[in-house]
Scaffold this active site. Structure first.
Site, PDB file in Angstrom:
ATOM      1  N   GLY A  49      46.454   2.412  29.741  1.00 22.58           N
ATOM      2  CA  GLY A  49      45.829   1.516  28.775  1.00 22.58           C
ATOM      3  C   GLY A  49      45.246   2.393  27.693  1.00 22.58           C
ATOM      4  N   GLU A  50      43.941   2.410  27.594  1.00 22.67           N
ATOM      5  CA  GLU A  50      43.274   3.275  26.623  1.00 22.67           C
ATOM      6  C   GLU A  50      42.010   3.831  27.297  1.00 22.67           C
ATOM      7  OE1 GLU A  50      43.749   4.720  23.669  1.00 22.67           O
ATOM      8  OE2 GLU A  50      41.727   5.485  24.025  1.00 22.67           O
ATOM      9  N   SER A  51      41.970   5.152  27.412  1.00 26.61           N
ATOM     10  CA  SER A  51      40.895   5.762  28.202  1.00 26.61           C
ATOM     11  C   SER A  51      39.511   5.537  27.584  1.00 26.61           C
ATOM     12  CB  SER A  51      41.158   7.257  28.395  1.00 26.61           C
ATOM     13  OG  SER A  51      41.221   7.909  27.143  1.00 26.61           O
ATOM     14  N   CYS A  81      48.674   7.772  33.059  1.00 27.67           N
ATOM     15  CA  CYS A  81      48.405   7.833  31.622  1.00 27.67           C
ATOM     16  C   CYS A  81      46.895   7.799  31.344  1.00 27.67           C
ATOM     17  CB  CYS A  81      49.171   6.742  30.893  1.00 27.67           C
ATOM     18  SG  CYS A  81      49.417   7.163  29.164  1.00 27.67           S
ATOM     19  N   ILE A 150      53.859   6.573  26.907  1.00 22.68           N
ATOM     20  CA  ILE A 150      53.302   5.773  25.816  1.00 22.68           C
ATOM     21  C   ILE A 150      52.000   6.439  25.361  1.00 22.68           C
ATOM     22  CG2 ILE A 150      52.491   3.494  25.090  1.00 22.68           C
ATOM     23  CD1 ILE A 150      54.091   2.373  27.558  1.00 22.68           C
ATOM     24  N   ARG A 151      52.034   7.031  24.154  1.00 21.07           N
ATOM     25  CA  ARG A 151      50.859   7.793  23.656  1.00 21.07           C
ATOM     26  C   ARG A 151      50.258   8.637  24.786  1.00 21.07           C
ATOM     27  NH1 ARG A 151      48.772   6.824  18.990  1.00 21.07           N
ATOM     28  NH2 ARG A 151      46.604   7.014  19.604  1.00 21.07           N
ATOM     29  N   HIS A 188      54.292   6.391  33.111  1.00 21.58           N
ATOM     30  CA  HIS A 188      54.007   5.087  33.714  1.00 21.58           C
ATOM     31  C   HIS A 188      55.047   4.740  34.785  1.00 21.58           C
ATOM     32  CE1 HIS A 188      50.978   3.588  30.781  1.00 21.58           C
ATOM     33  NE2 HIS A 188      51.585   4.443  29.977  1.00 21.58           N
ATOM     34  N   GLU A 190      54.877   2.676  37.033  1.00 21.43           N
ATOM     35  CA  GLU A 190      54.845   1.236  37.320  1.00 21.43           C
ATOM     36  C   GLU A 190      55.803   0.455  36.415  1.00 21.43           C
ATOM     37  OE1 GLU A 190      52.599   3.026  35.884  1.00 21.43           O
ATOM     38  OE2 GLU A 190      51.767   1.996  34.136  1.00 21.43           O
TER      39      GLU A 190
HETATM   40  N1  GLN Z   1      46.404   7.468  24.588  1.00 25.47           N
HETATM   41  C1  GLN Z   1      45.766   6.680  25.566  1.00 25.47           C
HETATM   42  C2  GLN Z   1      44.364   7.157  25.902  1.00 25.47           C
HETATM   43  O1  GLN Z   1      43.832   8.052  25.335  1.00 25.47           O
HETATM   44  C3  GLN Z   1      46.567   6.571  26.844  1.00 25.47           C
HETATM   45  C4  GLN Z   1      47.797   5.769  26.610  1.00 25.47           C
HETATM   46  C5  GLN Z   1      48.314   5.052  27.832  1.00 25.47           C
HETATM   47  O2  GLN Z   1      47.637   4.894  28.835  1.00 25.47           O
HETATM   48  N2  GLN Z   1      49.506   4.517  27.715  1.00 25.47           N
HETATM   49  O3  GLN Z   1      43.777   6.573  26.760  1.00 25.47           O
END
Ligand code: GLN
Length: 209
Positions: A49-51, A81, A150-151, A188, A190
């Site tokens: 997700g996004e940390s 991620c 993903i990022r 990922h 999953e």
């Molecule tokens: N770039 C995201 C972060 O800093 C991580 C991206 C992801 O979980 N797909 O959390």
């Protein structure tokens, strides 16, 4: 033997995909978002997700300290991620004041693969993966894994107790690690049908309980 109970941290991120993958790997999986739900768990998955959002929501939901303590006291955890970032003891390119749960003696660089390749698929070279022989049974290459990034972060530096499980083939960067009962991937698993990473985590949880 009864199935192990594995929680998926459901503050933000791709929770349903992890629940499905864990069930496929033979565990009982349930979403968790409150401190009082944590005592029932044999293991925990921290999704992508996004940390920075996971950090802020963990503080808002009073989950940061309980999760830090549980992980430090030996609860098996797997982070993908953003989840890998949350399990890192140290961050590179973290947001100002960004906190993690910690547990793995490593420095993880956020958004490491660069903006021009925000999202890509690549092959991972696997090593030290106990569950790998299962995949080899059907004739597929047990040492390779197709992965979605993903990022994504990468592991910039790791302590001597951290085993490298996978490197990204194009860059050679470390993207899967294990330290004892803690597992983390920059990609990922999953989101792809290959269940080896989740099977490995369920095996880690079984060995621990
Ligand atoms: N770039 C995201 C972060 O800093 C991580 C991206 C992801 O979980 N797909 O959390």
């Amino acid at each position: 033997m009864t199935a192990r109970v594995i929680g998926v941290l459901a503050l933000q991120g791709d929770v349903p995909e992890h629940l499905r993958a864990l069930e496929d790997a033979g565990a009982r999986a349930l979403p968790v978002r409150r401190p009082e739900e944590l005592h029932q768990l044999d293991g925990l998955v921290i999704p992508g997700g996004e940390s920075t959002t996971l950090w802020r929501l963990s503080v808002a939901f009073d989950m940061l300290d309980p999760l830090r303590k549980l992980i430090a006291s030996g609860l098996p955890a797997f982070g993908s991620c953003a989840g890998m970032i949350m399990l890192a003891d140290r961050l590179a390119d973290g947001a100002a004041g960004q906190l993690t749960y910690g547990g793995i003696d490593m420095t993880v660089r956020r958004n490491a693969f660069g903006r021009q390749v925000d999202s890509f698929e690549s092959d991972i070279t696997l090593s030290n993966l106990a569950a790998a022989p299962r995949a080899g049974l059907d004739g597929s290459d047990a040492t390779a894994l197709r992965a979605v990034f993903i990022r994504a972060p990468w592991v910039e530096e790791n302590g001597e107790n951290v085993a490298v499980l996978g490197t990204e083939q194009r860059t050679g960067r470390i993207v899967a690690v294990r330290q004892g009962q803690l597992l983390a991937t920059a990609f990922h698993p999953e989101l792809t049908p290959d269940r080896r990473i989740h099977e490995l985590f369920v095996d880690i949880v079984k060995d621990n309980t």
